[in-house]
Design a protein around this motif. Sequence first.
Motif, PDB file in Angstrom:
ATOM      1  N   MET A  74       0.625  -1.282   0.017  1.00  0.00           N
ATOM      2  CA  MET A  74      -0.250  -0.015   0.036  1.00  0.00           C
ATOM      3  C   MET A  74       0.901   1.282   0.041  1.00  0.00           C
ATOM      4  SD  MET A  74      -2.968   0.939   2.808  1.00  0.00           S
ATOM      5  CE  MET A  74      -4.048   2.414   2.644  1.00  0.00           C
ATOM      6  N   ASP A  75       1.960   1.475   1.062  1.00  0.00           N
ATOM      7  CA  ASP A  75       2.535   2.425   1.047  1.00  0.00           C
ATOM      8  C   ASP A  75       3.588   2.520  -0.436  1.00  0.00           C
ATOM      9  OD1 ASP A  75       1.944   2.767   3.178  1.00  0.00           O
ATOM     10  OD2 ASP A  75       3.543   2.032   4.565  1.00  0.00           O
ATOM     11  N   GLN A  76       4.115   1.601  -0.877  1.00  0.00           N
ATOM     12  CA  GLN A  76       4.863   1.824  -2.172  1.00  0.00           C
ATOM     13  C   GLN A  76       4.208   2.058  -3.296  1.00  0.00           C
ATOM     14  OE1 GLN A  76       6.653  -2.315  -2.517  1.00  0.00           O
ATOM     15  NE2 GLN A  76       8.484  -1.883  -1.209  1.00  0.00           N
ATOM     16  N   GLN A  77       2.746   1.575  -3.615  1.00  0.00           N
ATOM     17  CA  GLN A  77       1.868   2.069  -4.532  1.00  0.00           C
ATOM     18  C   GLN A  77       1.319   3.269  -4.150  1.00  0.00           C
ATOM     19  OE1 GLN A  77      -0.931  -1.123  -5.334  1.00  0.00           O
ATOM     20  NE2 GLN A  77       0.585  -2.552  -5.141  1.00  0.00           N
ATOM     21  N   LYS A  78       1.541   3.754  -3.062  1.00  0.00           N
ATOM     22  CA  LYS A  78       1.076   5.135  -2.630  1.00  0.00           C
ATOM     23  C   LYS A  78      -0.708   5.313  -3.012  1.00  0.00           C
ATOM     24  CE  LYS A  78       5.323   7.953  -3.121  1.00  0.00           C
ATOM     25  NZ  LYS A  78       6.169   6.937  -2.843  1.00  0.00           N
ATOM     26  N   VAL A  79      -1.133   4.243  -2.657  1.00  0.00           N
ATOM     27  CA  VAL A  79      -2.766   4.320  -2.973  1.00  0.00           C
ATOM     28  C   VAL A  79      -3.547   4.676  -1.800  1.00  0.00           C
ATOM     29  CG1 VAL A  79      -2.509   2.560  -4.843  1.00  0.00           C
ATOM     30  CG2 VAL A  79      -2.734   1.776  -2.517  1.00  0.00           C
ATOM     31  N   PRO A  80      -4.662   5.252  -1.875  1.00  0.00           N
ATOM     32  CA  PRO A  80      -5.508   5.601  -0.694  1.00  0.00           C
ATOM     33  C   PRO A  80      -6.133   4.748   0.131  1.00  0.00           C
ATOM     34  CG  PRO A  80      -6.831   6.289  -2.748  1.00  0.00           C
ATOM     35  CD  PRO A  80      -5.368   5.609  -3.025  1.00  0.00           C
ATOM     36  N   GLU A  81      -6.463   3.304  -0.513  1.00  0.00           N
ATOM     37  CA  GLU A  81      -6.978   2.126   0.102  1.00  0.00           C
ATOM     38  C   GLU A  81      -6.102   0.889  -0.575  1.00  0.00           C
ATOM     39  OE1 GLU A  81     -11.086   2.036  -0.692  1.00  0.00           O
ATOM     40  OE2 GLU A  81     -10.900   2.091  -2.808  1.00  0.00           O
ATOM     41  N   PHE A  82      -6.543  -0.084   0.153  1.00  0.00           N
ATOM     42  CA  PHE A  82      -5.827  -1.421  -0.212  1.00  0.00           C
ATOM     43  C   PHE A  82      -6.800  -2.566   0.539  1.00  0.00           C
ATOM     44  CE2 PHE A  82      -2.645  -4.885   0.012  1.00  0.00           C
ATOM     45  CZ  PHE A  82      -1.809  -4.635  -1.468  1.00  0.00           C
ATOM     46  N   LEU A  83      -6.593  -3.625  -0.338  1.00  0.00           N
ATOM     47  CA  LEU A  83      -7.512  -4.834  -0.039  1.00  0.00           C
ATOM     48  C   LEU A  83      -6.792  -5.866   0.530  1.00  0.00           C
ATOM     49  CD1 LEU A  83     -10.372  -6.206   0.640  1.00  0.00           C
ATOM     50  CD2 LEU A  83     -10.358  -6.645  -1.860  1.00  0.00           C
ATOM     51  N   LEU A  84      -6.689  -6.497   1.608  1.00  0.00           N
ATOM     52  CA  LEU A  84      -6.010  -7.531   1.947  1.00  0.00           C
ATOM     53  C   LEU A  84      -7.048  -8.663   2.115  1.00  0.00           C
ATOM     54  CD1 LEU A  84      -3.680  -9.300   3.211  1.00  0.00           C
ATOM     55  CD2 LEU A  84      -4.366  -8.232   5.496  1.00  0.00           C
ATOM     56  N   ILE A  85      -6.872  -9.772   1.434  1.00  0.00           N
ATOM     57  CA  ILE A  85      -7.668 -10.906   1.383  1.00  0.00           C
ATOM     58  C   ILE A  85      -7.154 -12.313   1.962  1.00  0.00           C
ATOM     59  CG2 ILE A  85      -9.005 -12.547   0.244  1.00  0.00           C
ATOM     60  CD1 ILE A  85      -8.971 -10.167  -2.090  1.00  0.00           C
ATOM     61  N   ILE A  86      -7.419 -12.533   3.015  1.00  0.00           N
ATOM     62  CA  ILE A  86      -6.890 -14.003   3.774  1.00  0.00           C
ATOM     63  C   ILE A  86      -7.756 -15.180   3.670  1.00  0.00           C
ATOM     64  CG2 ILE A  86      -5.686 -14.821   5.790  1.00  0.00           C
ATOM     65  CD1 ILE A  86      -5.241 -12.073   6.604  1.00  0.00           C
ATOM     66  N   ASP A  87      -7.362 -16.118   2.805  1.00  0.00           N
ATOM     67  CA  ASP A  87      -8.209 -17.203   2.546  1.00  0.00           C
ATOM     68  C   ASP A  87      -7.791 -18.503   3.678  1.00  0.00           C
ATOM     69  OD1 ASP A  87      -9.984 -19.226   1.419  1.00  0.00           O
ATOM     70  OD2 ASP A  87      -8.996 -19.185  -0.532  1.00  0.00           O
ATOM     71  N   LEU A 118     -11.670 -15.308   4.505  1.00  0.00           N
ATOM     72  CA  LEU A 118     -12.588 -16.676   4.026  1.00  0.00           C
ATOM     73  C   LEU A 118     -11.989 -17.735   4.971  1.00  0.00           C
ATOM     74  CD1 LEU A 118     -11.592 -14.652   1.571  1.00  0.00           C
ATOM     75  CD2 LEU A 118     -12.734 -16.637   0.241  1.00  0.00           C
ATOM     76  N   GLY A 119     -13.123 -18.636   5.154  1.00  0.00           N
ATOM     77  CA  GLY A 119     -13.083 -19.704   5.975  1.00  0.00           C
ATOM     78  C   GLY A 119     -14.245 -20.696   6.057  1.00  0.00           C
ATOM     79  N   SER A 120     -13.851 -21.866   6.337  1.00  0.00           N
ATOM     80  CA  SER A 120     -14.957 -22.770   6.604  1.00  0.00           C
ATOM     81  C   SER A 120     -15.797 -22.591   7.648  1.00  0.00           C
ATOM     82  CB  SER A 120     -14.496 -24.244   6.743  1.00  0.00           C
ATOM     83  OG  SER A 120     -13.487 -24.354   7.831  1.00  0.00           O
ATOM     84  N   SER A 121     -17.013 -22.866   7.467  1.00  0.00           N
ATOM     85  CA  SER A 121     -18.153 -22.548   8.564  1.00  0.00           C
ATOM     86  C   SER A 121     -17.909 -22.554   9.959  1.00  0.00           C
ATOM     87  CB  SER A 121     -19.554 -23.084   8.135  1.00  0.00           C
ATOM     88  OG  SER A 121     -19.781 -22.728   6.648  1.00  0.00           O
ATOM     89  N   TRP A 122     -17.790 -23.730  10.367  1.00  0.00           N
ATOM     90  CA  TRP A 122     -18.013 -23.959  11.803  1.00  0.00           C
ATOM     91  C   TRP A 122     -16.562 -23.468  12.568  1.00  0.00           C
ATOM     92  CZ3 TRP A 122     -15.007 -27.002  14.907  1.00  0.00           C
ATOM     93  CH2 TRP A 122     -14.343 -28.102  14.279  1.00  0.00           C
ATOM     94  N   LEU A 123     -15.346 -23.711  11.910  1.00  0.00           N
ATOM     95  CA  LEU A 123     -14.182 -23.382  12.465  1.00  0.00           C
ATOM     96  C   LEU A 123     -14.011 -21.703  12.490  1.00  0.00           C
ATOM     97  CD1 LEU A 123     -11.831 -25.969  10.909  1.00  0.00           C
ATOM     98  CD2 LEU A 123     -12.408 -25.866  13.176  1.00  0.00           C
ATOM     99  N   LEU A 124     -14.499 -21.161  11.577  1.00  0.00           N
ATOM    100  CA  LEU A 124     -14.425 -19.769  11.420  1.00  0.00           C
ATOM    101  C   LEU A 124     -15.200 -19.163  12.339  1.00  0.00           C
ATOM    102  CD1 LEU A 124     -13.060 -17.266  10.145  1.00  0.00           C
ATOM    103  CD2 LEU A 124     -14.862 -17.473   8.136  1.00  0.00           C
TER     104      LEU A 124
END
Length: 140
Positions: A74-87, A118-124
Motif C-alpha cells: 500500500m505504501d509503495q503504491q501510494k494508494v489511498p486504500e488497499f484490500l487484504l484477502i486471507i483465505d 475467508l474460511g470454513s463455516s464452523w471453524l471460522l
Amino acid sequence: MFVRPHLQEPIQRIQEPRNFMQVIMGPRQVGKTTLVTQLVEKISISHHFVSADAIAATNTIWLEQQWEAARTMMDQQKVPEFLLIIDEIQKIEQWSEAVKLLWDIDSRRKRNMKVILLGSSWLLQRGLTLDGFAFGRGIH
C-alpha cells in the motif's frame, strides 16, 4: 467462467468506507475463493490475496507477515486504500485475536486497509464467537 450470483454484495461492501472487515464463510468447495477472485477482477482496488492453506506454520507470525506485506504494498503504491484477502484463515491458531489487534492498529493510524477473511463455516464461526467481535455487516 461462471459468475457467482452473490458477487454484487461483496463488491458493494468493499466500495463502502472502511468500517468493518468482511467475512465470507461456508463449507469447503462452495466457491468462496472463486467469488473473491471474481471480486478483485471487478474492482479497481490494489490487493494482496494470500491463503493459509499451504503454510507450514499455524501460528500468527505468518498472519502478521502477510498483513505487514500488504501495508508495505500500500505504501509503495501510494494508494489511498488497499484490500487484504486471507483465505483459509481458520487454519491459523488464535487468528481472531491477531486479526483484531492488526485491524485496531490500522484503525488508530487511519490506514485505509480493507480486509476480507475467508474460511470454513464452523471453524471460522468458532473463532469469531470466542473472540467477542461485533457482528453486523462484517467484523468491526
